[in-house]
Design a protein around this motif. Structure first.
Motif, PDB file in Angstrom:
ATOM      1  N   MET A   1       0.817  -1.214   0.000  1.00 26.04           N
ATOM      2  CA  MET A   1       0.000   0.000   0.000  1.00 26.04           C
ATOM      3  C   MET A   1       0.855   1.270   0.000  1.00 26.04           C
ATOM      4  O   MET A   1       0.589   2.204  -0.759  1.00 26.04           O
ATOM      5  CB  MET A   1      -0.934  -0.008   1.213  1.00 26.04           C
ATOM      6  CG  MET A   1      -1.737   1.257   1.361  1.00 26.04           C
ATOM      7  SD  MET A   1      -2.989   1.424   0.111  1.00 26.04           S
ATOM      8  CE  MET A   1      -4.404   1.008   1.065  1.00 26.04           C
ATOM      9  N   LYS A   2       1.876   1.314   0.825  1.00 26.24           N
ATOM     10  CA  LYS A   2       2.700   2.515   0.951  1.00 26.24           C
ATOM     11  C   LYS A   2       3.385   2.851  -0.378  1.00 26.24           C
ATOM     12  O   LYS A   2       3.332   4.002  -0.838  1.00 26.24           O
ATOM     13  CB  LYS A   2       3.748   2.319   2.054  1.00 26.24           C
ATOM     14  CG  LYS A   2       4.613   3.506   2.309  1.00 26.24           C
ATOM     15  CD  LYS A   2       5.606   3.220   3.427  1.00 26.24           C
ATOM     16  CE  LYS A   2       6.579   4.368   3.599  1.00 26.24           C
ATOM     17  NZ  LYS A   2       7.624   4.061   4.559  1.00 26.24           N
ATOM     18  N   ASP A   3       4.005   1.869  -0.996  1.00 23.22           N
ATOM     19  CA  ASP A   3       4.675   2.095  -2.278  1.00 23.22           C
ATOM     20  C   ASP A   3       3.672   2.465  -3.372  1.00 23.22           C
ATOM     21  O   ASP A   3       3.946   3.320  -4.216  1.00 23.22           O
ATOM     22  CB  ASP A   3       5.470   0.866  -2.701  1.00 23.22           C
ATOM     23  CG  ASP A   3       6.670   0.606  -1.812  1.00 23.22           C
ATOM     24  OD1 ASP A   3       7.129   1.547  -1.130  1.00 23.22           O
ATOM     25  OD2 ASP A   3       7.151  -0.548  -1.793  1.00 23.22           O
ATOM     26  N   SER A   4       2.520   1.821  -3.344  1.00 26.36           N
ATOM     27  CA  SER A   4       1.487   2.099  -4.345  1.00 26.36           C
ATOM     28  C   SER A   4       0.956   3.522  -4.214  1.00 26.36           C
ATOM     29  O   SER A   4       0.731   4.201  -5.225  1.00 26.36           O
ATOM     30  CB  SER A   4       0.343   1.102  -4.215  1.00 26.36           C
ATOM     31  OG  SER A   4       0.808  -0.204  -4.430  1.00 26.36           O
ATOM     32  N   LEU A   5       0.749   3.990  -2.999  1.00 24.64           N
ATOM     33  CA  LEU A   5       0.274   5.350  -2.795  1.00 24.64           C
ATOM     34  C   LEU A   5       1.316   6.376  -3.241  1.00 24.64           C
ATOM     35  O   LEU A   5       0.971   7.383  -3.874  1.00 24.64           O
ATOM     36  CB  LEU A   5      -0.112   5.581  -1.334  1.00 24.64           C
ATOM     37  CG  LEU A   5      -1.406   4.909  -0.889  1.00 24.64           C
ATOM     38  CD1 LEU A   5      -1.603   5.057   0.607  1.00 24.64           C
ATOM     39  CD2 LEU A   5      -2.602   5.480  -1.640  1.00 24.64           C
ATOM     40  N   LYS A   6       2.576   6.125  -2.925  1.00 25.11           N
ATOM     41  CA  LYS A   6       3.646   7.027  -3.381  1.00 25.11           C
ATOM     42  C   LYS A   6       3.659   7.106  -4.913  1.00 25.11           C
ATOM     43  O   LYS A   6       3.779   8.185  -5.490  1.00 25.11           O
ATOM     44  CB  LYS A   6       5.013   6.531  -2.899  1.00 25.11           C
ATOM     45  CG  LYS A   6       5.297   6.778  -1.463  1.00 25.11           C
ATOM     46  CD  LYS A   6       6.703   6.256  -1.163  1.00 25.11           C
ATOM     47  CE  LYS A   6       7.009   6.182   0.289  1.00 25.11           C
ATOM     48  NZ  LYS A   6       8.343   5.621   0.554  1.00 25.11           N
ATOM     49  N   PHE A   7       3.537   5.944  -5.532  1.00 22.35           N
ATOM     50  CA  PHE A   7       3.571   5.897  -6.993  1.00 22.35           C
ATOM     51  C   PHE A   7       2.374   6.628  -7.595  1.00 22.35           C
ATOM     52  O   PHE A   7       2.525   7.406  -8.544  1.00 22.35           O
ATOM     53  CB  PHE A   7       3.611   4.439  -7.460  1.00 22.35           C
ATOM     54  CG  PHE A   7       3.776   4.283  -8.936  1.00 22.35           C
ATOM     55  CD1 PHE A   7       4.957   4.664  -9.558  1.00 22.35           C
ATOM     56  CD2 PHE A   7       2.767   3.736  -9.710  1.00 22.35           C
ATOM     57  CE1 PHE A   7       5.124   4.516 -10.926  1.00 22.35           C
ATOM     58  CE2 PHE A   7       2.926   3.581 -11.077  1.00 22.35           C
ATOM     59  CZ  PHE A   7       4.102   3.977 -11.683  1.00 22.35           C
ATOM     60  N   SER A   8       1.186   6.423  -7.048  1.00 20.16           N
ATOM     61  CA  SER A   8       0.002   7.077  -7.598  1.00 20.16           C
ATOM     62  C   SER A   8       0.043   8.589  -7.370  1.00 20.16           C
ATOM     63  O   SER A   8      -0.421   9.356  -8.214  1.00 20.16           O
ATOM     64  CB  SER A   8      -1.280   6.468  -7.034  1.00 20.16           C
ATOM     65  OG  SER A   8      -1.394   6.712  -5.662  1.00 20.16           O
ATOM     66  N   ILE A   9       0.613   9.029  -6.257  1.00 20.99           N
ATOM     67  CA  ILE A   9       0.762  10.466  -6.020  1.00 20.99           C
ATOM     68  C   ILE A   9       1.713  11.060  -7.063  1.00 20.99           C
ATOM     69  O   ILE A   9       1.439  12.113  -7.644  1.00 20.99           O
ATOM     70  CB  ILE A   9       1.257  10.737  -4.581  1.00 20.99           C
ATOM     71  CG1 ILE A   9       0.135  10.447  -3.590  1.00 20.99           C
ATOM     72  CG2 ILE A   9       1.768  12.170  -4.428  1.00 20.99           C
ATOM     73  CD1 ILE A   9       0.568  10.446  -2.135  1.00 20.99           C
ATOM     74  N   PHE A  10       2.823  10.382  -7.300  1.00 21.00           N
ATOM     75  CA  PHE A  10       3.792  10.830  -8.311  1.00 21.00           C
ATOM     76  C   PHE A  10       3.124  10.958  -9.684  1.00 21.00           C
ATOM     77  O   PHE A  10       3.237  11.987 -10.353  1.00 21.00           O
ATOM     78  CB  PHE A  10       4.969   9.845  -8.362  1.00 21.00           C
ATOM     79  CG  PHE A  10       5.929  10.095  -9.478  1.00 21.00           C
ATOM     80  CD1 PHE A  10       6.862  11.110  -9.393  1.00 21.00           C
ATOM     81  CD2 PHE A  10       5.908   9.302 -10.620  1.00 21.00           C
ATOM     82  CE1 PHE A  10       7.763  11.340 -10.432  1.00 21.00           C
ATOM     83  CE2 PHE A  10       6.800   9.523 -11.656  1.00 21.00           C
ATOM     84  CZ  PHE A  10       7.729  10.550 -11.565  1.00 21.00           C
TER      85      PHE A  10
END
Length: 151
Positions: A45-54
């Motif tokens: 979840m953490k990596d996915s959220l960072k990626f989607s924000i980017f």
């Protein structure tokens, strides 16, 4: 880091004149929606959220009108994908295809609602189905190529 570079390349490709000329009913496939969904299916979840924000911020920066519509829709896509990911077995191509279709509908619906909240104009067009179909088609091609690469 490779995924961030891939997102940047896909964003440039998606914004290019070549892809715009290949659009169906003025809709181009959103490569980034597919990339975010596939990324979320394979990461936490953490990596996915960072990626989607980017990705959302990058996509909003290319928008001539300053909004955060892409950021909001990409975050919601990540959250929806992650919640489905833990409840269903998503190994089957058919299930993944249905997921892509439903999440593409979610993406366009969020953008329609955000546009309505900003402008007061509620606009639903039949050509939105072209957007969903193109996203499905791109996803299917990626999956087929991925299966052929693994064989």
């Amino acid at each position: 880091m490779k995924m961030y570079l891939l997102a940047l390349i896909l964003l440039i490709l998606q914004s290019s004149i070549i892809i715009k000329n290949l659009s169906v009913m003025n809709f181009t496939p959103d490569f980034l929606v597919i990339l975010i969904i596939l990324y979320t299916l394979n990461h936490n979840m953490k990596d996915s959220l960072k990626f989607s924000i980017f990705v959302g911020i990058l996509q909003d920066m290319l928008n001539p009108v300053p909004t955060a519509f892409n950021l909001i829709s990409k975050l919601l896509l990540t959250l929806a994908t992650f919640s489905v990911k833990n409840r269903f077995f998503l190994g089957d191509l058919f299930i993944r295809s249905v997921l892509i279709i439903l999440l593409s509908v979610l993406d366009i619906t969020v953008k329609i609602l955000l546009t309505f909240l900003k402008t007061g104009i509620f606009y639903i067009n039949v050509s939105f189905f072209a957007y969903v179909f193109l996203n499905f088609l791109i996803f299917y091609i990626v999956q087929i190529l991925n299966e052929n690469k693994q064989v």
